[in-house]
Each structure stands twice: as structure tokens, then as C-alpha cells.
Design a protein around this motif. Structure first.
Motif, PDB file in Angstrom:
ATOM      1  N   SER A 126       0.841  -1.192   0.000  1.00  0.00           N
ATOM      2  CA  SER A 126       0.000   0.000   0.000  1.00  0.00           C
ATOM      3  C   SER A 126       0.877   1.243   0.000  1.00  0.00           C
ATOM      4  CB  SER A 126      -0.929   0.006   1.214  1.00  0.00           C
ATOM      5  OG  SER A 126      -0.183   0.002   2.412  1.00  0.00           O
ATOM      6  N   ILE A 162       1.727   3.013  -2.640  1.00  0.00           N
ATOM      7  CA  ILE A 162       2.537   3.129  -3.851  1.00  0.00           C
ATOM      8  C   ILE A 162       1.676   2.892  -5.080  1.00  0.00           C
ATOM      9  CG2 ILE A 162       4.722   2.421  -2.811  1.00  0.00           C
ATOM     10  CD1 ILE A 162       4.204  -0.404  -3.924  1.00  0.00           C
ATOM     11  N   THR A 163       2.218   3.282  -6.234  1.00  0.00           N
ATOM     12  CA  THR A 163       1.607   2.905  -7.509  1.00  0.00           C
ATOM     13  C   THR A 163       2.162   1.535  -7.859  1.00  0.00           C
ATOM     14  OG1 THR A 163       1.509   5.233  -8.156  1.00  0.00           O
ATOM     15  CG2 THR A 163       1.210   3.579  -9.897  1.00  0.00           C
ATOM     16  N   PHE A 164       1.440   0.524  -7.453  1.00  0.00           N
ATOM     17  CA  PHE A 164       1.936  -0.854  -7.440  1.00  0.00           C
ATOM     18  C   PHE A 164       2.465  -1.301  -8.802  1.00  0.00           C
ATOM     19  CE2 PHE A 164       2.103  -5.031  -5.526  1.00  0.00           C
ATOM     20  CZ  PHE A 164       1.864  -5.910  -6.574  1.00  0.00           C
ATOM     21  N   THR A 165       1.775  -0.931  -9.857  1.00  0.00           N
ATOM     22  CA  THR A 165       2.041  -1.520 -11.168  1.00  0.00           C
ATOM     23  C   THR A 165       3.395  -1.152 -11.748  1.00  0.00           C
ATOM     24  OG1 THR A 165       0.847   0.305 -12.188  1.00  0.00           O
ATOM     25  CG2 THR A 165      -0.399  -1.720 -11.779  1.00  0.00           C
ATOM     26  N   ILE A 166       4.051  -0.110 -11.261  1.00  0.00           N
ATOM     27  CA  ILE A 166       5.263   0.349 -11.917  1.00  0.00           C
ATOM     28  C   ILE A 166       6.533  -0.246 -11.326  1.00  0.00           C
ATOM     29  CG2 ILE A 166       4.149   2.521 -12.532  1.00  0.00           C
ATOM     30  CD1 ILE A 166       5.850   3.899 -10.407  1.00  0.00           C
ATOM     31  N   TYR A 167       6.393  -1.025 -10.243  1.00  0.00           N
ATOM     32  CA  TYR A 167       7.574  -1.483  -9.526  1.00  0.00           C
ATOM     33  C   TYR A 167       7.891  -2.969  -9.739  1.00  0.00           C
ATOM     34  CZ  TYR A 167       7.446   2.891  -6.955  1.00  0.00           C
ATOM     35  OH  TYR A 167       7.464   4.213  -6.610  1.00  0.00           O
ATOM     36  N   ARG A 215       7.704  -5.398 -13.547  1.00  0.00           N
ATOM     37  CA  ARG A 215       6.419  -4.836 -13.948  1.00  0.00           C
ATOM     38  C   ARG A 215       5.743  -5.659 -15.041  1.00  0.00           C
ATOM     39  NH1 ARG A 215       6.370   1.233 -16.173  1.00  0.00           N
ATOM     40  NH2 ARG A 215       7.542   0.213 -17.809  1.00  0.00           N
ATOM     41  N   ASN A 221      -1.886  -7.234  -9.990  1.00  0.00           N
ATOM     42  CA  ASN A 221      -1.863  -5.771  -9.963  1.00  0.00           C
ATOM     43  C   ASN A 221      -3.196  -5.182  -9.510  1.00  0.00           C
ATOM     44  OD1 ASN A 221       0.813  -5.667 -10.800  1.00  0.00           O
ATOM     45  ND2 ASN A 221       0.264  -5.549 -12.974  1.00  0.00           N
ATOM     46  N   ASN A 224      -2.909  -5.302  -5.713  1.00  0.00           N
ATOM     47  CA  ASN A 224      -1.671  -4.783  -5.113  1.00  0.00           C
ATOM     48  C   ASN A 224      -0.983  -5.836  -4.254  1.00  0.00           C
ATOM     49  OD1 ASN A 224      -2.407  -2.396  -6.327  1.00  0.00           O
ATOM     50  ND2 ASN A 224      -2.269  -1.158  -4.468  1.00  0.00           N
TER      51      ASN A 224
END
Length: 116
Positions: free
Chosen positions: A25, A27-32, A53, A73, A76
Motif C-alpha cells: 500500500s 505506492i503505484t503498485f504496477t510500476i515497480y 512490472r 496488480n 496490489n
């Protein structure tokens, strides 16, 4: 503020299976890219598996063919399916960014104990 919450650990006999979950939580989960790490008493924390990713995965030699990392994704969440567990897999398992960012706190981890 980023937070990782691990769950799913337990005690199993050698040869058994467990599925770990890590909810992220803040964060923008999808970019990491994320990793599962583990630490045994008296040993340094080590990277067990990672997932990028687009879903590219890497594994430590010691778990290759037995563990599978995946991500959802929409939820998350990062997972670690562990099969054919060995006593040497006993450790506290954590998830975090990969590579690890020292500005990020570790979660509480989840204990995995494998008995022979």
C-alpha cells in the motif's frame, strides 16, 4: 507511506507447500519490481525471487524449480508459491522493492518453518 504486509507462513513437513502473500500500500503498485527475501537466524537477508512490472521473474538457485513468484496488480499483492519445501527453507520471509530501497521499512515478515 509505503507499507508491505506479509502473510501465509506456517509450519510444514519437508516436501510440503505454502503460499505467501504480500499486500502493498502507499505506492503505484504496477510500476515497480518486487522481491521476496528471507532471513534465517545468524544469516544475512537474501533475495529469493523477484518479479518485474511486465512479469519477468528471477529466482535464487536454491529455490529454482520449487518456488513461483507472481503478482496481481488489481489487488496490489505479490505471491510466493513454495513447493517441495526443505528444512533449509526455514526463515522469516519478507517482500519489498527489488532492488531494495534503504528508505523503505521492512514489514513484520512471515515465519516459515520446515521440519524434516
Amino acid at each position: 507511506q509505503v507499507q508491505f504486509v506479509e502473510s501465509g507462513g506456517g509450519s510444514v513437513q519437508a516436501g510440503g507447500s505454502l503460499r505467501l502473500s504480500c499486500a502493498a500500500s502507499g505506492i503505484t503498485f504496477t510500476i515497480y519490481t518486487f522481491g521476496w527475501y528471507r532471513q534465517s537466524p545468524g544469516k544475512q537477508r537474501e533475495l529469493v525471487a523477484s518479479i518485474s512490472r511486465p512479469g519477468t521473474t528471477t529466482y535464487a538457485d536454491s529455490v529454482k524449480g520449487r518456488f513461483t513468484i507472481s503478482r496481481d496488480n488489481a489487488k496490489n499483492t505479490v505471491y510466493l508459491q513454495m513447493n517441495s519445501l526443505l528444512p533449509e527453507d526455514t526463515a522469516v520471509y519478507y517482500c519489498n522493492f527489488m532492488p531494495y530501497d534503504s528508505r523503505t521499512d521492512w514489514g513484520q515478515g512471515t515465519q516459515v518453518t520446515v521440519s524434516s
